[in-house]
Structures are given as C-alpha cells and as structure tokens.
Enzyme design. Sequence first.
Site, mmCIF file in Angstrom:
data_model
loop_
_atom_site.group_PDB
_atom_site.id
_atom_site.type_symbol
_atom_site.label_atom_id
_atom_site.label_comp_id
_atom_site.label_asym_id
_atom_site.label_seq_id
_atom_site.Cartn_x
_atom_site.Cartn_y
_atom_site.Cartn_z
ATOM 1 N N ASP A 1 0.862 -1.179 0.000
ATOM 2 C CA ASP A 1 0.000 0.000 0.000
ATOM 3 C C ASP A 1 0.901 1.232 0.000
ATOM 4 O O ASP A 1 2.113 1.144 0.188
ATOM 5 C CB ASP A 1 -0.981 -0.019 1.185
ATOM 6 C CG ASP A 1 -2.172 0.903 0.913
ATOM 7 O OD1 ASP A 1 -2.110 1.679 -0.063
ATOM 8 O OD2 ASP A 1 -3.154 0.870 1.669
HETATM 9 C C1 BGC Z 1 -4.908 3.363 0.105
HETATM 10 C C2 BGC Z 1 -5.162 2.308 -0.939
HETATM 11 C C3 BGC Z 1 -5.032 2.909 -2.319
HETATM 12 C C4 BGC Z 1 -3.658 3.531 -2.458
HETATM 13 C C5 BGC Z 1 -3.378 4.095 -3.827
HETATM 14 C C6 BGC Z 1 -3.636 4.148 -0.155
HETATM 15 O O1 BGC Z 1 -3.518 5.251 0.673
HETATM 16 O O2 BGC Z 1 -4.855 2.762 1.373
HETATM 17 O O3 BGC Z 1 -6.419 1.742 -0.751
HETATM 18 O O4 BGC Z 1 -5.281 1.948 -3.293
HETATM 19 O O5 BGC Z 1 -3.545 4.559 -1.497
HETATM 20 O O6 BGC Z 1 -4.057 5.261 -4.059
#
Ligand code: BGC
Length: 733
Positions: free
Chosen positions: A267
């Site tokens: 993530d």
């Molecule tokens: C979130 C994810 C997301 C990623 C990319 C993160 O902050 O937890 O769910 O896919 O950002 O934008």
Amino acid sequence: MKDTQLHELLQQMTTNEKAEQMSQVVSMLVQSHSETGKITGPIAAMDVAKEDMSKSGSILGASGAKTLKQIQKNYMERHRLNIPLLFMADVIHGYKTVFPVPLALGCSWDLSAVEKSAEIAAKEASAAGLHVTFSPMADLVRDPRWGRVMESTGEDPYLNSEFARAFVRGYQGEDLEQDTDRIAACVKHFAAYGASEGGRDYNTVDMSERQLREYYMPAYEAALEEGAEMVMTAFNTVDGIPATSNRHLMRTVLRNELKFNGVLISDWGAVQETVPHGVAANNREAALKSALAGVDIDMMTPCYKQHLTSLVDSGELSEAVLDEAVLRILQLKQKLGLFDHPYRGADEKREEQLILSDEHRTKARELAAKSSVLLKNDGVLPLNTTQRVALIGPFTDSTDLLGRWAIFGEPADVVTLKTGLTKQLTAVETAAGCDIESITDAQISEARKTADNADVIILALGEPSELSGEAGSKTDIRLSEAQMHLVRSMRELNKPIITILFNGRPLDLRGILDESDAIIEAWFPGTEGGHAVADLLTGAANPSGKLTMSFPYTVGQIPVYYNAFKTGRPKEDLDPNDRYASKYMDAPNEPLFPFGFGLSYSEFTYGDARLSSNDLQPGGSLELSVDVKNTSGITGEETVQMYIRDLVGEVVRPVLELKGFEKIRLEPGEAKIVTFSIHEDLLKYHHHDLAYKADSGDFIASVGTDSQTLQHLRFSYKTHSSVTETVLEERYT
Ligand code: BGC
C-alpha cells in the site's frame, strides 16, 4: 511476446533496472491525481521529477487517453529495453460514471448489477488508458467509526466473498489480453485492514489466526479464486508484524497456501512505514524485509529504488528475489498485451463516446436506487406527485454525492436531489435549513416558511464525504448537532418528515429515527444520485436494498455485528433482571437496524419454511424451501436470506451465518418458491488446529427477510468420520 522472451528480457536487465520495475511513483507532476491533491507518506524523500518516470515500472493515479499515451510514448522512447509502463489507479466505484460507494453496492445484494458496474468502470478506465484498478477492497468491516467501511461491502464473509468475485469478473472479464475493455483487478488490503483497533485508521490489528482465516480471509481468497491479478498489502500489523514485511503472511499464506502467483504491491508508503512501526531500523532494512516478504512493487517510497541494488551487491539479498518479482511484473504487462500494444485501450474517441454515456448513467441510476435502504416508512412514502414538497437540508442541492474514492468523478456531472426531484414533482420548494455543521435563526425561519406551504417535508441530511474514506475515522457517528437541531425544529410543524441520509458509514440515528416518518439511507449514491433518490421518493423505483452492516444503537456498542458468538451468560436465556447476564445497563445488546434489514413499498409474506429431510448425509444435500408472496399491489424485489447455525462446535460458533440468498422479483399477488440447497461445505469452519471441516451434530437452518426475522428449522448431520468414531467407541465399550 512469449514466456521465453520474458526470461530473455529479464536476463538483459541490470539490477538497477529491476529495482525500477519494482517501484511505483505517482503521476503528480504530470497530472493532479488525488482527491485532495495532497501527497501523503514518505514521497518527500523520493526524487520524483518528470524524467524520473523512466525510473519506475508503473505509474499511479494518472489518467486520460491523451496524457497516458504521451507518457507511455516518452517512457518507451527513453527506456533502454523498451519495456512499457503499467498505469494503475483507484477506480473503486466507477471511473467518471460514479456508482454508489461499495458499502451501498453491497446493500443491493445484486451481484450481476454490481458486476456490470465494475465492467462499466473498467470500460471507461481502459479507454482512458488505465491498466489496473486498486479494487476490490475485500476487507471485512465491523466498526463504523472506521472511515473506510464505505469501501467494503460489509460485515459478512460470505456476502463479501460473493461481491469480491463479482467485482473481479466485472473488471477482468474472461481474457485480459484480448478484451481491452477490461482491466486487471488488485484485491486489497491483505490482510485484515478492516479490523483496525478502535476504528482508527492505520491502527494495530491483532487477532487469532483462526479468526483471521474464518472471517477475514474468505473474501480475499474468493477474489483470488476468481483470478484477481494483483494483491495489495495492508498498512496494519498482523500478529505483530506489519503486513508489508510479514513473511509468514505473504510467503506462507498468500503465495504457498493460496497459490497466488500475481503481482503483490505494497500500500501507499507501507514499505517505508515499517520504520515508524519499529520493525525496520531504516529504509534499507525496510526494503530488505519487504522484498524478502515477497512484495513485488513498492508503492510511493524510495526504499526499493534506493536500496535494492546495494542490498544485492552486498549479498544481503539474493538477486533471485528481484528476478522472481520482476518476472511477475513483466508477466502482468504481457498478459495485458502491453509489449505489443503499449497504449492498449487508450483511445480519445472511445473515451468521449463511453464516458458518462446514457447507458452508463442509466445503470448508475438503477444501481443507486437498488443500493439505497428504506429504514422506516410510516406510510408517507411513496409520494403522490401532486403533493407539495419542502426539500430542506444541507444536501438539498449538494454535489457531494460521489463519496470518497471517486477520484476521477466530477461534482459537475452529479445530479443533485433538487434537480432529480423537481423533474418528477411539480411543487418542490427548497431551503438550506442549516449548513453541515452550523445553523442560524435565519436559516430556521426560512426553512419553517418553506415548510409552511408544503404537505410533506423532505430533509436531505448527512455527513460530508470527507468525513469517511481513508483517514476518516470518527468517535462520534451521529449527524452534526446543527442537523439534529433542524430535525427538531421541523418536527414542531407537525408535518410528515421524510429523511434522506447521504453518508458513508452506519450512523447512530437517535434523534433522527423517532422524529422522521420515513428514512431512506441513500449512502453516497454517485453521479445519478439525485435521479435515483427521486425515483424512490415518487415510487418510480421500489426500495429493495438491505443493510450489509449493522447500524449500532449507540457508538458504545461497537463492534456490533450479527454473526457474533453466544456468551456463557446470554441475556436472552436468563431472567431479564439478572444483573450478571451479558448486557449493557444503558442500551440494548441488539443494533438499531440489523444486518439484512431493509423495507420495500411492497409487502412480502413468507409461508412456512420446510426442509426436505432432517438428516443431512455425507455427500448429500437438503433442500430448504419457502414460499414468498407479494401481498401488495406494487411490484417489488425481495432478498430472501438463508442462515445456518451450528449448535455445538469444537470452538464457539456464531449465532447465525449467512450461507445463501436469492433476490426475487414479484408482481402484485405473485408467489415464488425459493429453495436453498444445504450441503456439507456450508457447515465447514476452521477448527482450533485450523483444520477446515464440518462436524457431526445438530444445526439450525433459518430463512427470512433479515437476520432478526427468521424461521428456524433443525437438522442433523453425521460425517463419515464420526460414523467411524461411533463404531469404534461401540466396539471398545
Ligand atoms: C490506500 C489504498 C489505495 C492507495 C493508492 C492508499 O492510501 O490505502 O487503498 O489503493 O492509497 O491510491
């Protein structure tokens, strides 16, 4: 390109080029990418400049056919080996045609409609040049304080699994290489992100491995079984180790047991976050631990880019770890056909034709109506088109109906409630009534004046979208005091009040429920929200949504979910005055609205449920049937739910578990027999030693309209092994 060519390509790559493939950067410098436009996490340390795009194998958040084609062209021209970029983004509940938030989609209980929404999202996103969406979020959620409950389909592992499959099917279709209208799905956040303690985002998760497997894992597993190409790690710890550097979780469970061969991405910032977590001393160690855990792509930290090469050079990390990861990344690029068609679906013309097309808007409107839940109706709904309506409240003409994670959706494309309703009703007067967080005497007197001329008051209330979604945790889940004040003032007028709620989490509705004659939980309904809610208000659409997450009576009950354990001192089995029962002194144990609950304008009558036999044989099945009749004059849809309870288990078993459902449509007076097949698989659970199997014993099969309104039938099951055990016991006694 063939597999052998991929291996050859890999051999030509330098260690540094491999590390670049394993890094993902945001498109910020090319295009604004996020809702807030703010970069979070440790990006500051990353030398992201336009020319640095060539130093990563994938880009996050950029979109638009023209832009992405340009980026791809520039990139490939500069890339020594001509490897194309992957474009990934969060297309969570629609691209430009925004569907309701996933929690609302869950409430539709309509798998094919949700699959269709994902297909439409993929089509629009692919035309805009995207290759991968960071969806579905398959996290089980039980705590409405957590802002991200809006991204899940709810609190039930079975239902979440079915929806996870539907999303993956919708995004990916049958063949990603041939069908360029589809994009790859990335299931997230592995694992158990939904169990963040106290509902505070990014917080600790700590649970037994049995609980993890029994409740939290099934939906991720379902997405993988359906062929999801990617997995994203979670921010949280799992058994004390951040998921992103958790070797057991990623190597043993995800790769070995679940046989996941696709690309694992961290993530946002999560590789570097293992440092503040306190399991890596610095970025170098963070890179080492995540790479060893099998994380193929580092999203938005400099860790992999800056340290993988030197880790390999120093012998701390085997180059084979990089090779394995890079091969998977190249294989995904190949599967998407990018080596032959680097622009893939990106097409300005198609983009223009498809995006927000009438067909897409119609589907969004239908699904928004299906996803709304009628929580209360004292007979005031549906409205009669000649009724004079006062539409009051901060969401009256609000375009904040998209909800979070609609990063490509435009508020300007949103149909507001005012717009939708005035198209269908002749006499609609509006007033603000209050702002989201404040109310003035002038607003109240204007609202009263507006309401004076009306037969019925519609209050459009809710939480602004920024209060849910990522980092949208709250300790108080009531509407603002200003909005409650408005409700009380309107109540004094003694006119029927219909409350429409726009929000992304289950709310504490005390102060709203008794004061309203009808309540529609519209969630964040998306681009076509105003049309859809107007359809429901006028009866052009009949509510059929049912909650997939319990609405707590008060925040103090959280977590409150339907598939809970029975305690050793169950309140319902004891004297109501028994102090020592498992209960609260100041609130009921039960939620305000249970899982599976939702009203309709139709009336459905259930006949007596019946089982084809009371004995389930190994390898056999039982049929549970019930007649459901529409006893009203209005065509409607009903979701018939089937639950099972294992009366005595090796470990404590939940009081109910959803094991089947069927959504049926009934014309006035029409009846249908709904039949569920019960077989051994539905009785299986994870035992103390993690063995997944069914036990002999007595079970209850329940069927009905929600998790609290059920008919219960008993049956028993004898496994082969227990037959043997009994025989042996008899022999030796
Ligand atoms: C979130 C994810 C997301 C990623 C990319 C993160 O902050 O937890 O769910 O896919 O950002 O934008």
